[in-house]
Design an enzyme around this catalytic site. Structure first.
Site, PDB file in Angstrom:
ATOM      1  CE  LYS A  76      -3.716   2.176   2.435  1.00  0.00           C
ATOM      2  NZ  LYS A  76      -4.642   1.962   3.542  1.00  0.00           N
ATOM      3  CB  SER A 151      -7.987   3.560   2.703  1.00  0.00           C
ATOM      4  OG  SER A 151      -7.205   3.128   3.919  1.00  0.00           O
ATOM      5  CB  SER A 175      -8.047   0.778   5.646  1.00  0.00           C
ATOM      6  OG  SER A 175      -8.962   2.035   5.795  1.00  0.00           O
TER       7      SER A 175
HETATM    8  N1  GLN Z   1     -12.847   4.170   6.557  1.00  0.00           N
HETATM    9  C1  GLN Z   1     -12.149   4.557   7.808  1.00  0.00           C
HETATM   10  C2  GLN Z   1     -11.691   6.066   7.255  1.00  0.00           C
HETATM   11  O1  GLN Z   1     -12.120   6.387   6.610  1.00  0.00           O
HETATM   12  C3  GLN Z   1     -10.762   3.585   7.838  1.00  0.00           C
HETATM   13  C4  GLN Z   1      -9.717   3.940   7.035  1.00  0.00           C
HETATM   14  C5  GLN Z   1      -8.596   3.137   7.760  1.00  0.00           C
HETATM   15  O2  GLN Z   1      -8.610   2.146   8.167  1.00  0.00           O
HETATM   16  N2  GLN Z   1      -7.296   3.829   7.126  1.00  0.00           N
HETATM   17  O3  GLN Z   1     -11.141   6.426   8.232  1.00  0.00           O
END
Ligand code: GLN
Length: 516
Positions: A76, A151, A175
């Site tokens: 990532k 994400s 994420s």
């Molecule tokens: N969807 C969550 C956010 O937007 C989690 C994102 C993540 O775990 N990086 O913050």
């Protein structure tokens, strides 16, 4: 030929049926074929990956026994690999190359893993659909009209599309787990502190975790084995001894106490997902696990608490992108010209007012001139306006607001207290059960574009995942089949701090049992 799990590939490597170089090339072929449509990899360096593959082949020929030799991985693009670009899915890091590698990367490299490229993600890991990337959305390989989740959408999609054996994502509020569910792969969020955060670009430091994604629980366990453990470069990394995760995969769930938190099976859960989970529960029971309904009474405060604390931390962490230290910088000459132009205009106005004898107005205007932002401040502001996307800006504003003197107690302070309650809920429930079994997401993947106008609906996507991050406990998502709309469905398992083993054990048993 490509091998879907690393375990299979490793067996072929050990039998001499293939070598690391061949594995890397075959994955690059896949990337060449499908990446343009799916938009999964942001950057890659084929020559570099191939040359390391040849090195590993040579080391193996000389008898080296590397635990992850020839594991081809996507990383990532919030995780640093020395000398390579790291964009965090943002324009603001344009042109920036990592100055050092993340500890997880160093450990994987030493173990023989091969990095095939950096995967697309929501900007600074903020999002649940991978639609917030400056590089455009990632498409779900199962059905490209749908989001892959976020994400770490690129990392999950890369595995699902057969572009690598496994990948690394990061999980701040879900994420790793949510995209794993949407793409039908395995995703693990380890206990907070189990894996060093050194070299992971910070989003919300008290939540962030690096986590592996793969085709099998065994592959994910093998990656965790390598990346887990204390790191002098991260003072929040834990000194708790690292278990031997492969040993946990006994195939048996006999005698385990599995809890079903009733708050996770309430309104909002897709009916079909509920039925699919129910089937898994019955099967686990048949195999000798004890099933018990439990309660985590503060569950409902999770999403609000998370979005206050995570945005507060993000607003502070993202202050460093000022156009001076990293990556993108606005056109300074243009800013200088506009500052000069403004100064010139105001000075003319002051002169005119002075001529007219309007001393009161002169004073007002002079004060205004003194308060004008400097060139440096204008460079910061313009760089950030141009460099950050809308979601990131929204969160910086929200985070700054909840931390502001007047609202700190009402929001940040209260959210800290709610976090403690959520953590306590888990501590109490783990006196009675070993594992919690929950849905991973309220619905299967949704269509690209269908939720961008509704941030609240998007935030609610995290309803089953954020609480594990608030409490710091580990969570594993495994695929349990397809929804009637044709997309994968994931099941989440949660356990007490540092008991990744029990998650891997149950997850593996569930995946061995997909024919029920
Ligand atoms: N969807 C969550 C956010 O937007 C989690 C994102 C993540 O775990 N990086 O913050």
């Amino acid at each position: 030929m490509k091998y879907s799990t690393y375990r299979d590939a490793r067996q072929a490597l050990d039998k001499g049926e293939t070598n690391c170089e061949t594995l890397v090339s075959s994955f690059f072929k896949e990337i060449e074929t499908a990446n343009e449509e799916l938009n999964i990899f942001i950057s890659s360096d084929e020559e570099d990956a191939l040359s390391r593959a040849r090195e590993i082949d040579q080391m193996r020929a000389q008898g080296a026994d590397l635990p992850l030799a020839g594991m081809v991985m996507g990383i990532k693009d919030v995780i640093c690999i020395k000398g390579k670009p790291v964009t965090c899915g943002s324009r603001i890091l344009k042109g920036f190359n990592s100055l050092f590698s993340a500890t997880a990367i160093d450990r994987l490299y030493e173990a023989g893993a091969l990095f095939i490229g950096k995967t697309n993600c929501d900007e600074f890991a903020m999002g649940s659909s991978n639609e917030n990337s400056a590089f455009g959305p990632v498409k779900n390989p199962v059905n490209p009209e749908y989001v892959p989740g976020g994400s770490s959408g690129g990392s999950a999609a890369a595995v699902a599309a057969g572009m690598c054996h496994a990948s690394l994502g990061s999980d701040t509020g879900g994420s790793v787990r949510q995209p794993a569910a949407f793409c039908g792969v395995v995703g693990l969020k380890p206990t907070y502190g189990r894996v060093s955060r050194y070299g992971l670009v910070a989003y919300a430091s008290s939540f962030d975790c690096i986590g592996p994604l793969g085709h099998s629980v065994g592959d994910v366990a093998d990656i965790l084995q390598v990346i887990a453990g204390e790191d002098p470069n991260d003072s929040t990394s834990s000194t708790v001894p690292v278990s031997t995760y492969r040993e946990a995969l006994t195939g048996s769930v006999e005698g385990l106490r599995i809890g079903l938190p009733k708050e996770y099976y309430a309104e909002g859960l897709d009916g079909e997902i509920g039925e699919m989970l129910d089937k898994q529960v019955k099967e686990l029971q048949r195999q000798g696990a004890t099933i018990k309904e439990v309660s985590l009474p503060n569950t409902e405060y999770g999403v609000a608490t998370y979005y206050i604390l995570a945005t507060a931390e993000a607003s502070s962490n993202l202050a460093r992108y000022d156009g001076i230290r990293y990556g993108y910088r606005t056109d300074v000459d243009a800013v200088r010209a506009s500052v000069k132009e403004r100064e010139g205009r105001l000075t003319e106005e002051v002169n005119a007012l002075r001529k007219a004898g309007d001393t009161a107005q002169v004073e007002v205007l002079e004060k205004e001139i003194r308060l004008l932002p400097s060139l440096l401040e204008e460079v910061y502001a313009t760089t950030r306006s141009e460099g950050f996307g809308d979601e990131v800006k929204q969160r910086i504003l929200l985070g700054t607001y909840v931390l502001s003197a007047g609202y700190y107690d009402a929001y940040y302070g209260k959210a800290q207290r709610a976090r403690a309650l959520i953590r306590r809920d888990f501590e109490e429930v783990f006196n009675d059960v070993d594992v919690l079994l929950t849905p991973a997401t309220p619905t299967p993947g949704f269509k690209i574009g269908s939720r961008v106008e509704d941030p609240l609906a998007m935030y609610l996507e995290d309803i089953y995942t954020v609480n594990a991050n608030l409490a710091g406990i580990p969570g594993l998502v495994v695929p349990i089949g397809n929804h009637s709309i044709g997309l994968p469905v994931g099941m989440q398992l949660l356990s007490r701090h540092f008991d990744e083993s029990v998650l891997l054990r149950v997850g593996d048993a569930v995946m061995n049992n997909q024919n029920i």
